[in-house]
Design a protein around this motif. Structure first.
Motif, PDB file in Angstrom:
ATOM      1  N   ARG A  83       0.915  -1.256  -0.206  1.00  0.00           N
ATOM      2  CA  ARG A  83       0.023  -0.114   0.014  1.00  0.00           C
ATOM      3  C   ARG A  83       0.793   1.168   0.067  1.00  0.00           C
ATOM      4  NH1 ARG A  83      -3.676  -0.370   4.880  1.00  0.00           N
ATOM      5  NH2 ARG A  83      -4.601   1.587   3.955  1.00  0.00           N
ATOM      6  N   LEU A  84       1.861   1.164   0.793  1.00  0.00           N
ATOM      7  CA  LEU A  84       2.912   2.392   0.639  1.00  0.00           C
ATOM      8  C   LEU A  84       3.391   2.501  -0.636  1.00  0.00           C
ATOM      9  CD1 LEU A  84       4.590   2.074   4.140  1.00  0.00           C
ATOM     10  CD2 LEU A  84       2.952   3.811   3.482  1.00  0.00           C
ATOM     11  N   VAL A  85       4.176   1.470  -1.189  1.00  0.00           N
ATOM     12  CA  VAL A  85       4.765   1.764  -2.486  1.00  0.00           C
ATOM     13  C   VAL A  85       3.565   2.220  -3.493  1.00  0.00           C
ATOM     14  CG1 VAL A  85       5.429   0.380  -4.321  1.00  0.00           C
ATOM     15  CG2 VAL A  85       6.263  -0.270  -2.200  1.00  0.00           C
ATOM     16  N   ALA A  86       2.482   1.705  -3.485  1.00  0.00           N
ATOM     17  CA  ALA A  86       1.398   2.461  -4.449  1.00  0.00           C
ATOM     18  C   ALA A  86       1.028   3.757  -4.089  1.00  0.00           C
ATOM     19  CB  ALA A  86       0.352   1.389  -4.354  1.00  0.00           C
ATOM     20  N   ALA A  87       1.278   4.173  -2.828  1.00  0.00           N
ATOM     21  CA  ALA A  87       1.060   5.823  -2.417  1.00  0.00           C
ATOM     22  C   ALA A  87       2.104   6.652  -2.708  1.00  0.00           C
ATOM     23  CB  ALA A  87       0.537   5.926  -1.101  1.00  0.00           C
ATOM     24  N   THR A  88       3.304   6.043  -3.029  1.00  0.00           N
ATOM     25  CA  THR A  88       4.415   6.981  -3.156  1.00  0.00           C
ATOM     26  C   THR A  88       4.755   7.411  -4.681  1.00  0.00           C
ATOM     27  OG1 THR A  88       5.983   5.265  -3.002  1.00  0.00           O
ATOM     28  CG2 THR A  88       5.584   6.259  -1.061  1.00  0.00           C
ATOM     29  N   ASP A  89       5.342   8.684  -4.716  1.00  0.00           N
ATOM     30  CA  ASP A  89       5.698   9.147  -5.940  1.00  0.00           C
ATOM     31  C   ASP A  89       6.831   8.182  -6.499  1.00  0.00           C
ATOM     32  OD1 ASP A  89       5.752  10.821  -8.283  1.00  0.00           O
ATOM     33  OD2 ASP A  89       7.244  12.239  -7.127  1.00  0.00           O
ATOM     34  N   GLY A  90       6.728   7.278  -7.466  1.00  0.00           N
ATOM     35  CA  GLY A  90       7.714   6.577  -8.201  1.00  0.00           C
ATOM     36  C   GLY A  90       7.868   5.206  -7.711  1.00  0.00           C
ATOM     37  N   GLY A  91       6.738   4.921  -6.806  1.00  0.00           N
ATOM     38  CA  GLY A  91       6.771   3.505  -6.272  1.00  0.00           C
ATOM     39  C   GLY A  91       7.900   3.425  -5.324  1.00  0.00           C
ATOM     40  N   LEU A  92       8.932   2.399  -5.639  1.00  0.00           N
ATOM     41  CA  LEU A  92       9.707   2.139  -4.622  1.00  0.00           C
ATOM     42  C   LEU A  92      10.798   3.177  -4.491  1.00  0.00           C
ATOM     43  CD1 LEU A  92      10.814  -1.724  -5.192  1.00  0.00           C
ATOM     44  CD2 LEU A  92       9.815  -0.566  -3.117  1.00  0.00           C
ATOM     45  N   SER A  93      10.992   3.886  -5.807  1.00  0.00           N
ATOM     46  CA  SER A  93      12.030   5.086  -5.514  1.00  0.00           C
ATOM     47  C   SER A  93      11.322   6.266  -4.673  1.00  0.00           C
ATOM     48  CB  SER A  93      12.483   5.711  -6.939  1.00  0.00           C
ATOM     49  OG  SER A  93      11.055   6.247  -7.655  1.00  0.00           O
TER      50      SER A  93
END
Length: 102
Positions: A83-93
């Motif tokens: 869920r965090l990865v989906a909510a961040t700008d650029g995914g894992l980056s």
């Protein structure tokens, strides 16, 4: 003990309520995963301006390296992490992780 520091660059379209709900889900892992001593979260309050766009974050304190290592593949952590990865700008980056032995 291990201090697991995670810095986030959330998508600009994410509301304050959505951010809060995600960070509360991280905090809720303490009740689900053994070995977590504490969880803290919030916005960057440093006046230095050196955040590199990572303006939100959280820390998880683990009782041991083994507890941290058991947390990483734990299904509840994986679900919140996705869920965090989906909510961040650029995914894992959009996520920076730094662990300290304390």
């Amino acid at each position: 003990m291990i201090l697991h520091c995670v810095f986030l660059r959330f998508k600009s379209a994410l509301s304050a309520d959505e951010k809060k709900e995600l960070l509360e889900a991280v905090s809720g892992l303490k009740a689900k995963i053994p070995g977590i001593v504490s969880v803290s979260y919030g916005p960057n309050v440093s006046p230095e301006g050196l955040h590199g766009g990572f303006v939100d974050g959280f820390t998880v304190t683990f009782e041991s390296v083994e507890a941290r290592d058991a947390y990483l593949p734990h299904p509840d952590h994986v679900a919140v992490g996705e869920r965090l990865v989906a909510a961040t700008d650029g995914g894992l980056s959009g996520i920076l992780v730094f662990d300290l032995e304390i």
